[in-house]
Design a protein around this motif. Structure first.
Motif, mmCIF file in Angstrom:
data_model
loop_
_atom_site.group_PDB
_atom_site.id
_atom_site.type_symbol
_atom_site.label_atom_id
_atom_site.label_comp_id
_atom_site.label_asym_id
_atom_site.label_seq_id
_atom_site.Cartn_x
_atom_site.Cartn_y
_atom_site.Cartn_z
ATOM 1 N N ILE A 146 -148.313 107.232 -15.257
ATOM 2 C CA ILE A 146 -147.934 106.104 -14.290
ATOM 3 C C ILE A 146 -147.551 106.771 -13.022
ATOM 4 O O ILE A 146 -146.703 107.251 -12.835
ATOM 5 N N GLU A 147 -148.328 106.107 -12.019
ATOM 6 C CA GLU A 147 -148.320 106.611 -10.710
ATOM 7 C C GLU A 147 -147.032 106.073 -9.646
ATOM 8 O O GLU A 147 -147.133 104.956 -9.106
ATOM 9 N N SER A 148 -145.969 106.882 -9.900
ATOM 10 C CA SER A 148 -144.671 106.297 -9.060
ATOM 11 C C SER A 148 -145.016 106.415 -7.630
ATOM 12 O O SER A 148 -144.369 105.504 -6.872
ATOM 13 N N GLY A 162 -156.360 113.307 2.343
ATOM 14 C CA GLY A 162 -155.564 112.529 2.076
ATOM 15 C C GLY A 162 -155.759 110.915 1.314
ATOM 16 O O GLY A 162 -156.800 110.692 1.373
ATOM 17 N N VAL A 163 -154.769 110.295 1.145
ATOM 18 C CA VAL A 163 -154.983 108.768 0.516
ATOM 19 C C VAL A 163 -154.615 107.994 1.810
ATOM 20 O O VAL A 163 -153.783 108.216 2.574
ATOM 21 N N LYS A 164 -155.731 107.218 2.073
ATOM 22 C CA LYS A 164 -155.514 106.444 3.249
ATOM 23 C C LYS A 164 -154.141 105.510 3.475
ATOM 24 O O LYS A 164 -153.582 105.553 4.396
ATOM 25 N N GLU A 165 -153.778 104.901 2.626
ATOM 26 C CA GLU A 165 -152.656 104.078 2.638
ATOM 27 C C GLU A 165 -151.614 104.374 1.467
ATOM 28 O O GLU A 165 -152.247 104.154 0.287
ATOM 29 N N THR A 166 -150.594 104.900 1.699
ATOM 30 C CA THR A 166 -149.872 105.174 0.582
ATOM 31 C C THR A 166 -148.514 104.465 0.213
ATOM 32 O O THR A 166 -148.101 103.626 1.331
ATOM 33 N N GLY A 167 -147.897 104.312 -0.756
ATOM 34 C CA GLY A 167 -146.977 103.598 -0.937
ATOM 35 C C GLY A 167 -146.242 103.991 -2.287
ATOM 36 O O GLY A 167 -146.189 104.947 -2.852
ATOM 37 N N PHE A 168 -145.194 103.093 -2.822
ATOM 38 C CA PHE A 168 -144.639 103.234 -3.989
ATOM 39 C C PHE A 168 -144.922 102.173 -5.136
ATOM 40 O O PHE A 168 -144.784 101.042 -4.422
ATOM 41 N N ILE A 169 -144.728 102.741 -6.258
ATOM 42 C CA ILE A 169 -144.862 101.632 -7.397
ATOM 43 C C ILE A 169 -143.714 100.729 -7.359
ATOM 44 O O ILE A 169 -142.414 101.142 -7.110
ATOM 45 N N LYS A 170 -143.781 99.441 -7.614
ATOM 46 C CA LYS A 170 -142.892 98.439 -7.629
ATOM 47 C C LYS A 170 -142.072 98.539 -9.198
ATOM 48 O O LYS A 170 -142.675 98.860 -10.255
ATOM 49 N N LYS A 186 -137.240 106.767 -5.184
ATOM 50 C CA LYS A 186 -135.802 106.640 -5.418
ATOM 51 C C LYS A 186 -135.480 106.141 -6.798
ATOM 52 O O LYS A 186 -134.188 106.471 -7.392
ATOM 53 N N ASN A 187 -136.249 105.380 -7.573
ATOM 54 C CA ASN A 187 -135.948 105.012 -8.876
ATOM 55 C C ASN A 187 -136.507 105.786 -9.980
ATOM 56 O O ASN A 187 -136.200 105.497 -11.271
ATOM 57 N N LEU A 188 -136.816 106.857 -9.655
ATOM 58 C CA LEU A 188 -137.421 107.813 -10.893
ATOM 59 C C LEU A 188 -136.343 107.962 -11.819
ATOM 60 O O LEU A 188 -136.875 108.003 -13.110
ATOM 61 N N ASP A 211 -150.380 100.401 -7.554
ATOM 62 C CA ASP A 211 -150.780 99.111 -7.172
ATOM 63 C C ASP A 211 -151.378 98.483 -8.660
ATOM 64 O O ASP A 211 -151.695 97.354 -8.530
ATOM 65 N N GLY A 212 -151.401 99.250 -9.753
ATOM 66 C CA GLY A 212 -151.632 98.720 -10.971
ATOM 67 C C GLY A 212 -153.093 98.732 -11.594
ATOM 68 O O GLY A 212 -153.302 98.376 -12.521
ATOM 69 N N LYS A 213 -153.858 99.170 -10.635
ATOM 70 C CA LYS A 213 -155.311 99.544 -11.120
ATOM 71 C C LYS A 213 -155.181 100.650 -12.262
ATOM 72 O O LYS A 213 -154.513 101.611 -12.208
ATOM 73 N N VAL A 214 -156.128 100.600 -13.225
ATOM 74 C CA VAL A 214 -156.093 101.476 -14.188
ATOM 75 C C VAL A 214 -157.441 102.307 -14.355
ATOM 76 O O VAL A 214 -158.580 101.747 -14.165
#
Length: 331
Positions: free
Chosen positions: A54-56, A73-81, A112-114, A268-271
């Motif tokens: 699961i990609e945090s 790099g990854v073009k657009e980075t973010g955090f899993i909800k 922050k929620n790890l 973002d939920g892709k598998v």
């Protein structure tokens, strides 16, 4: 003067036997590892995934040469909800998935929620909750929280026995800070008489780097970590052609075990069916629309397994330029 130990002694069969002793006799764990190692060889897919990544986050604080973040790099980075994370954990628990890792292409300690994710996964009965990390963006308070949450295993990428080697490879890293953080994990375990988390340190060895690899092994043996790994350097840029091994190109393709072992859930939920598909070339499902069980048994994944079993990796986008040497035939 301390006797230098061979790489084989510390990272081969002897090391695996020590791991067995340290983990103890846990039938469920060793049954899981048997399935992991032997089901793919028999072309058997377990009724449910053995493991789920699961990609945090797909963000990282470093720019290491062997990683996607050091290769464009990854073009657009973010955090899993959190709600997507808990949905994935719930499905893993309901299916009886043995293991979860909270990382894929990024640094999980940035989320922050790890510790909350780890705690929830353990509460839901996941046997082994773990993650790989560069070990840097974490405080002593956060380390305490991760340990109290029930973290089973943590894998530190150290990549060097010396400050200059480490900081040349781990661009943006601090060797002193990393050592301090690993020491904190070790000290808390000793202070509280804990067996968990199982602490592994690993380094990527350059060709001709046997001397530093031995220094690395001896240093971390004295530190008392649970497992030490030395990995040969790979050409990990899978945007282009086949990787090199000892300066040679492969002769062809062979088998890959990952689609029989795991699923990867991106932030973002892709598998995906492989943790080496850094550029998400072969998406096999979407957790926002389907369940992990549906994806695991999907016609698409079954088709990919069939192609891989027949050696047709070049016909699958993610596999065509895979950087894993084990998926190639060598002279």
């Amino acid at each position: 003067m301390m006797k230098m130990t061979s790489l084989t002694d510390k990272t081969g069969l002897n090391a695996r036997l020590r791991n067995v002793r340290k983990r103890g006799f846990k039938p469920r764990y060793w049954w899981y590892r048997f399935k992991w190692n032997y089901y793919p060889r028999l072309r058997l897919a377990n009724p449910v995934p053995l493991h789920v990544d699961i990609e945090s986050t797909d963000a990282c604080n470093l720019r290491c040469a062997m990683c996607i973040h050091g290769q464009g790099g990854v073009k657009e980075t973010g955090f899993i909800k959190p709600e997507l994370t808990y949905k994935a954990i719930d499905q893993c628990a309901e299916l009886g998935v043995y293991s979860i890792k909270f990382n894929y292409r990024g640094e999980p300690l940035l989320h922050k929620n790890l510790a909350d994710f780890v705690k929830y996964a353990k509460q839901r009965g996941i046997m082994e909750v773990q993650f790989n990390t560069n070990g840097l963006p974490v405080s002593e308070v956060e380390i305490e929280a991760l340990i109290k949450a029930g973290l089973d295993r943590i894998i530190f990428s150290v990549d060097g026995a010396k400050k200059e080697t480490y900081e040349r490879v781990r661009i943006g890293g601090s060797y002193e800070r990393l050592l301090k953080n690993i020491d904190t994990f070790l000290e808390i375990k000793r202070r509280d008489g804990l067996k968990k988390p199982f602490i592994r340190v690993q380094m990527v060895k350059d060709p001709g780097g046997e001397k530093e690899a031995r220094q690395f092994i001896e240093f971390w043996t004295r530190k008392g970590v649970d497992n030490i790994a030395v990995i040969n350097k790979q050409d990990r840029d899978n945007r282009g052609g086949a990787p090199l091994k000892d300066g040679k190109r492969p002769l062809g393709r062979t088998f890959c075990d990952q689609p029989w072992q795991r699923l990867v859930v991106t932030r973002d939920g892709k598998v995906l069916m492989c943790c080496g598909d850094w550029y998400r070339k072969t998406v096999i499902g979407d957790l926002n629309k389907e369940s992990l069980k549906q994806i695991w048994h999907s016609e698409l994944l079954r088709g990919h397994r069939s192609m891989i079993a027949r050696g047709l990796l070049a016909d699958i986008a993610a596999c065509k330029t895979c950087f894993r040497p084990t998926t190639y035939k060598w002279d």
